[in-house]
Design a protein around this motif. Sequence first.
Motif, PDB file in Angstrom:
ATOM      1  N   MET A 328       0.822  -1.218   0.000  1.00 22.32           N
ATOM      2  CA  MET A 328       0.000   0.000   0.000  1.00 22.32           C
ATOM      3  C   MET A 328       0.852   1.263   0.000  1.00 22.32           C
ATOM      4  O   MET A 328       0.470   2.272  -0.578  1.00 22.32           O
ATOM      5  N   ASP A 329       2.024   1.200   0.643  1.00 19.63           N
ATOM      6  CA  ASP A 329       2.907   2.379   0.653  1.00 19.63           C
ATOM      7  C   ASP A 329       3.306   2.736  -0.779  1.00 19.63           C
ATOM      8  O   ASP A 329       3.319   3.905  -1.165  1.00 19.63           O
ATOM      9  N   ARG A 330       3.619   1.721  -1.551  1.00 16.54           N
ATOM     10  CA  ARG A 330       4.039   1.960  -2.942  1.00 16.54           C
ATOM     11  C   ARG A 330       2.865   2.416  -3.799  1.00 16.54           C
ATOM     12  O   ARG A 330       3.016   3.214  -4.702  1.00 16.54           O
ATOM     13  N   ILE A 331       1.695   1.855  -3.514  1.00 17.93           N
ATOM     14  CA  ILE A 331       0.506   2.260  -4.277  1.00 17.93           C
ATOM     15  C   ILE A 331       0.216   3.741  -4.027  1.00 17.93           C
ATOM     16  O   ILE A 331      -0.034   4.510  -4.965  1.00 17.93           O
ATOM     17  N   VAL A 332       0.295   4.154  -2.753  1.00 23.07           N
ATOM     18  CA  VAL A 332       0.022   5.561  -2.426  1.00 23.07           C
ATOM     19  C   VAL A 332       1.051   6.465  -3.117  1.00 23.07           C
ATOM     20  O   VAL A 332       0.699   7.499  -3.694  1.00 23.07           O
ATOM     21  N   ALA A 333       2.316   6.037  -3.100  1.00 14.31           N
ATOM     22  CA  ALA A 333       3.365   6.841  -3.762  1.00 14.31           C
ATOM     23  C   ALA A 333       3.063   6.963  -5.258  1.00 14.31           C
ATOM     24  O   ALA A 333       3.207   8.035  -5.853  1.00 14.31           O
ATOM     25  N   GLU A 334       2.608   5.875  -5.855  1.00 11.19           N
ATOM     26  CA  GLU A 334       2.283   5.875  -7.288  1.00 11.19           C
ATOM     27  C   GLU A 334       1.071   6.775  -7.563  1.00 11.19           C
ATOM     28  O   GLU A 334       1.028   7.487  -8.575  1.00 11.19           O
ATOM     29  N   MET A 335       0.091   6.749  -6.661  1.00 10.37           N
ATOM     30  CA  MET A 335      -1.091   7.606  -6.829  1.00 10.37           C
ATOM     31  C   MET A 335      -0.678   9.079  -6.847  1.00 10.37           C
ATOM     32  O   MET A 335      -1.168   9.873  -7.646  1.00 10.37           O
ATOM     33  N   LYS A 336       0.239   9.415  -5.948  1.00 12.77           N
ATOM     34  CA  LYS A 336       0.681  10.812  -5.879  1.00 12.77           C
ATOM     35  C   LYS A 336       1.449  11.180  -7.145  1.00 12.77           C
ATOM     36  O   LYS A 336       1.247  12.241  -7.707  1.00 12.77           O
ATOM     37  N   LYS A 337       2.312  10.261  -7.567  1.00 11.48           N
ATOM     38  CA  LYS A 337       3.120  10.506  -8.765  1.00 11.48           C
ATOM     39  C   LYS A 337       2.217  10.713  -9.983  1.00 11.48           C
ATOM     40  O   LYS A 337       2.465  11.569 -10.813  1.00 11.48           O
ATOM     41  N   ARG A 338       1.167   9.920 -10.065  1.00 14.81           N
ATOM     42  CA  ARG A 338       0.252   9.992 -11.225  1.00 14.81           C
ATOM     43  C   ARG A 338      -0.868  11.010 -11.011  1.00 14.81           C
ATOM     44  O   ARG A 338      -1.826  11.052 -11.783  1.00 14.81           O
ATOM     45  N   GLU A 339      -0.784  11.736  -9.903  1.00 15.25           N
ATOM     46  CA  GLU A 339      -1.789  12.755  -9.557  1.00 15.25           C
ATOM     47  C   GLU A 339      -3.217  12.207  -9.587  1.00 15.25           C
ATOM     48  O   GLU A 339      -4.127  12.804 -10.170  1.00 15.25           O
ATOM     49  N   VAL A 340      -3.354  11.050  -8.979  1.00 13.05           N
ATOM     50  CA  VAL A 340      -4.687  10.438  -8.868  1.00 13.05           C
ATOM     51  C   VAL A 340      -5.541  11.293  -7.928  1.00 13.05           C
ATOM     52  O   VAL A 340      -5.068  11.730  -6.877  1.00 13.05           O
ATOM     53  N   LYS A 341      -6.774  11.541  -8.352  1.00 15.79           N
ATOM     54  CA  LYS A 341      -7.658  12.380  -7.521  1.00 15.79           C
ATOM     55  C   LYS A 341      -8.202  11.547  -6.363  1.00 15.79           C
ATOM     56  O   LYS A 341      -8.634  10.423  -6.558  1.00 15.79           O
ATOM     57  N   VAL A 342      -8.152  12.121  -5.187  1.00 12.79           N
ATOM     58  CA  VAL A 342      -8.772  11.436  -4.049  1.00 12.79           C
ATOM     59  C   VAL A 342      -9.787  12.378  -3.437  1.00 12.79           C
ATOM     60  O   VAL A 342      -9.700  13.594  -3.604  1.00 12.79           O
ATOM     61  N   ASN A 343     -10.725  11.781  -2.735  1.00 13.12           N
ATOM     62  CA  ASN A 343     -11.821  12.571  -2.193  1.00 13.12           C
ATOM     63  C   ASN A 343     -11.467  13.135  -0.823  1.00 13.12           C
ATOM     64  O   ASN A 343     -11.321  12.390   0.135  1.00 13.12           O
ATOM     65  N   PHE A 344     -11.296  14.431  -0.778  1.00 11.33           N
ATOM     66  CA  PHE A 344     -11.033  15.056   0.514  1.00 11.33           C
ATOM     67  C   PHE A 344     -12.349  15.571   1.120  1.00 11.33           C
ATOM     68  O   PHE A 344     -12.352  16.319   2.051  1.00 11.33           O
ATOM     69  N   SER A 345     -13.485  15.169   0.481  1.00 11.16           N
ATOM     70  CA  SER A 345     -14.748  15.803   0.845  1.00 11.16           C
ATOM     71  C   SER A 345     -15.304  15.357   2.184  1.00 11.16           C
ATOM     72  O   SER A 345     -16.332  15.834   2.614  1.00 11.16           O
ATOM     73  N   SER A 346     -14.611  14.429   2.856  1.00 10.96           N
ATOM     74  CA  SER A 346     -15.102  14.069   4.179  1.00 10.96           C
ATOM     75  C   SER A 346     -14.836  15.225   5.156  1.00 10.96           C
ATOM     76  O   SER A 346     -15.227  15.186   6.297  1.00 10.96           O
ATOM     77  N   GLN A 347     -14.130  16.248   4.629  1.00 12.70           N
ATOM     78  CA  GLN A 347     -13.880  17.417   5.465  1.00 12.70           C
ATOM     79  C   GLN A 347     -15.208  18.098   5.772  1.00 12.70           C
ATOM     80  O   GLN A 347     -16.064  18.222   4.896  1.00 12.70           O
ATOM     81  N   PRO A 348     -15.360  18.575   7.012  1.00 12.99           N
ATOM     82  CA  PRO A 348     -16.616  19.215   7.380  1.00 12.99           C
ATOM     83  C   PRO A 348     -16.919  20.438   6.522  1.00 12.99           C
ATOM     84  O   PRO A 348     -16.020  21.125   6.056  1.00 12.99           O
ATOM     85  N   LYS A 349     -18.211  20.662   6.317  1.00  8.81           N
ATOM     86  CA  LYS A 349     -18.646  21.824   5.534  1.00  8.81           C
ATOM     87  C   LYS A 349     -19.258  22.894   6.437  1.00  8.81           C
ATOM     88  O   LYS A 349     -19.692  23.940   5.988  1.00  8.81           O
ATOM     89  N   ILE A 350     -19.337  22.547   7.732  1.00  9.20           N
ATOM     90  CA  ILE A 350     -19.944  23.447   8.718  1.00  9.20           C
ATOM     91  C   ILE A 350     -18.948  23.677   9.848  1.00  9.20           C
ATOM     92  O   ILE A 350     -18.246  22.739  10.239  1.00  9.20           O
ATOM     93  N   PHE A 351     -18.907  24.878  10.376  1.00  8.24           N
ATOM     94  CA  PHE A 351     -18.089  25.136  11.563  1.00  8.24           C
ATOM     95  C   PHE A 351     -18.988  25.737  12.629  1.00  8.24           C
ATOM     96  O   PHE A 351     -19.763  26.651  12.349  1.00  8.24           O
ATOM     97  N   LEU A 352     -18.870  25.196  13.830  1.00  9.81           N
ATOM     98  CA  LEU A 352     -19.723  25.653  14.927  1.00  9.81           C
ATOM     99  C   LEU A 352     -18.909  26.568  15.846  1.00  9.81           C
ATOM    100  O   LEU A 352     -17.939  26.142  16.461  1.00  9.81           O
ATOM    101  N   VAL A 353     -19.348  27.845  15.913  1.00 13.20           N
ATOM    102  CA  VAL A 353     -18.650  28.834  16.752  1.00 13.20           C
ATOM    103  C   VAL A 353     -19.486  29.082  18.005  1.00 13.20           C
ATOM    104  O   VAL A 353     -20.703  29.243  17.912  1.00 13.20           O
ATOM    105  N   GLN A 354     -18.838  29.108  19.150  1.00 11.94           N
ATOM    106  CA  GLN A 354     -19.581  29.390  20.395  1.00 11.94           C
ATOM    107  C   GLN A 354     -18.889  30.495  21.185  1.00 11.94           C
ATOM    108  O   GLN A 354     -17.668  30.591  21.187  1.00 11.94           O
ATOM    109  N   LEU A 355     -19.720  31.327  21.825  1.00 14.13           N
ATOM    110  CA  LEU A 355     -19.180  32.461  22.593  1.00 14.13           C
ATOM    111  C   LEU A 355     -19.816  32.470  23.971  1.00 14.13           C
ATOM    112  O   LEU A 355     -21.029  32.664  24.080  1.00 14.13           O
ATOM    113  N   GLY A 356     -19.028  32.211  24.992  1.00 12.71           N
ATOM    114  CA  GLY A 356     -19.564  32.223  26.357  1.00 12.71           C
ATOM    115  C   GLY A 356     -19.938  30.835  26.840  1.00 12.71           C
ATOM    116  O   GLY A 356     -20.173  29.928  26.039  1.00 12.71           O
ATOM    117  N   ASP A 357     -19.989  30.701  28.168  1.00 18.60           N
ATOM    118  CA  ASP A 357     -20.177  29.375  28.776  1.00 18.60           C
ATOM    119  C   ASP A 357     -21.513  28.724  28.431  1.00 18.60           C
ATOM    120  O   ASP A 357     -21.561  27.527  28.133  1.00 18.60           O
TER     121      ASP A 357
END
Length: 508
Positions: A328-357
């Motif tokens: 898998m280490d070599r596969i990941v290196a090859e993916m990067k070399k070939r600029e394979v697209k990966v899904n970073f979309s698991s990143q949150p789309k919402i941020f929760l801001v709070q002010l005060g206790d």
Amino acid sequence: MGRKKKLINDENKTLAKPKKGKFQTVRGMRDILPSEQPYWQKVRRVAEKVAQDYGYQRIDTPIVEFRNLFEKGTGPGTDIVEKEMFVFKTKGGDEVCLRPEGTPSVARAYIQHGMRSLPKPVKLFYIGPMYRYERPQEGRYREMFQFGFEVFGEKDPILDAQLIQIANRIFKGIGIKKFSFQLNSIGCEECRPSYRKLLISYLNNRKNALCMDCKKRLKKNPLRVLDCKEEKCQQVISQAPQMIDHLCSDCKKHFTFLLECLDELEIQFSINPHLVRGLDYYTKTVFEIWPEGEEDGQVALGGGGRYDKLVETLGGASTPAVGFACGMDRIVAEMKKREVKVNFSSQPKIFLVQLGDLAKKKSLKIFEQLESSGISVAESFGRGNLRSQLRQANQMKVDFVLIIGQREALDETIILKDMNSGSQEVITFSKTVFELKKRLKKVAEEKLNNSDKKGSKNIKSVSKSSPSPKNSKNLSKKGNRTAKKKNRSSKASSRPTKRKTSSRKRKK
Ligand code: HAM
């Protein structure tokens, strides 16, 4: 001279000498950092999905096994056993090791758990770390990860073909399109001894032209001379007798059927008569997966073959078997070399801001509600400062920010800020999930539409060398949109807004 791989000094600087008083990873081992995880996740997901589709069941075996499992299984004369095992004694005096590969462990588990009585073939799949005390180089680590497929109880070459089909599907699914299958047959206990004799006699006559390692190999494991990468040995090897010319009728039939299946599947392969693999258990089929541009298999992405005698060697009943594993280490290196697209979309789309206790306490509940409704949300509960929370939300490029201040907490309301338009409105706690789902859906649709438009524009600009009046209109439109977008993002970052200022005042 064979191709030399440069010693690496990777992202984690694993090869740097540890600085006095500073802890670092052990030589040849590395951290897989959060930024790399989407690549690993993609590899794992694709391999797991294909395993499921082809009826392979997951097995996990311990990382620590008895040392003699590999001495017997992998083979006493192999590099892995002779030079590369991490061996140690337990407090109870057992001689154990960190597993250098998965196949003997899975075969041991097959015997130990009486899997012989299961309907055949028994198909097993694994993912996990393996340990080899090798000289760390590019694509060669002391801790590396493999996924593997092993099938027990079937001698038909259709299984060999299906495993190659599986590997093919996995690589395509991951997004690595350019690779090659290298194939050979190394015969069986019936035809290999006579070929071995022939090879030894050929090599003995040219002993002086071989490198030091091959002189040793000639005594212990003459077939291994065939995959030596040293240039001086290459000349000798190129004229050496080849196993595929000396196969018995059973092995020949097996290999021919495999090649016919691959033709039927339209899977391209190269017959490589020098491919012998470095492990003792193989019989008949052996294969490797090489990335595009690989000439000598130094950094194969995967490898495997048939091992019809291994279960018996380890004390089980006679059981034909075949399998492969990929690095898998070599596969990941090859993916990067070939600029394979990966899904970073698991990143949150919402941020929760709070002010005060009070807001902080309410936020915990809102966070849980959002997460349990499948809305991924980020927060920074440890921070009370509005500016630093908004800065973090900006860095994460979320689409929406939810702000709960003292008044909102009392009113059970939330400020919903659209980070793309800069607009904001007040919604009630009870409607938060509903409103967010609605807006997230709209954002996703807009993104899809934009990418569709972009795609059709690209097609137009490819088909016409100079833009038509219509196209040039489109181009100017695009310019406007970009300008608008710029304005929007500068708006979003040019906070504080009115609402925010007032909540700050209230806090004071
Ligand atoms: P192997 O060829 O030794 O076979 O390893 C399989 C794959 O693991 C290699 O093709 C490579 O991608 C990766 N690999 C091996 N050593 C390293 C390393 N030091 N650093 C990074 N990646 C590495 C086996 O292990 C057999 N058990 C395969 C098999 C399964 N045969 C039958 N069933």
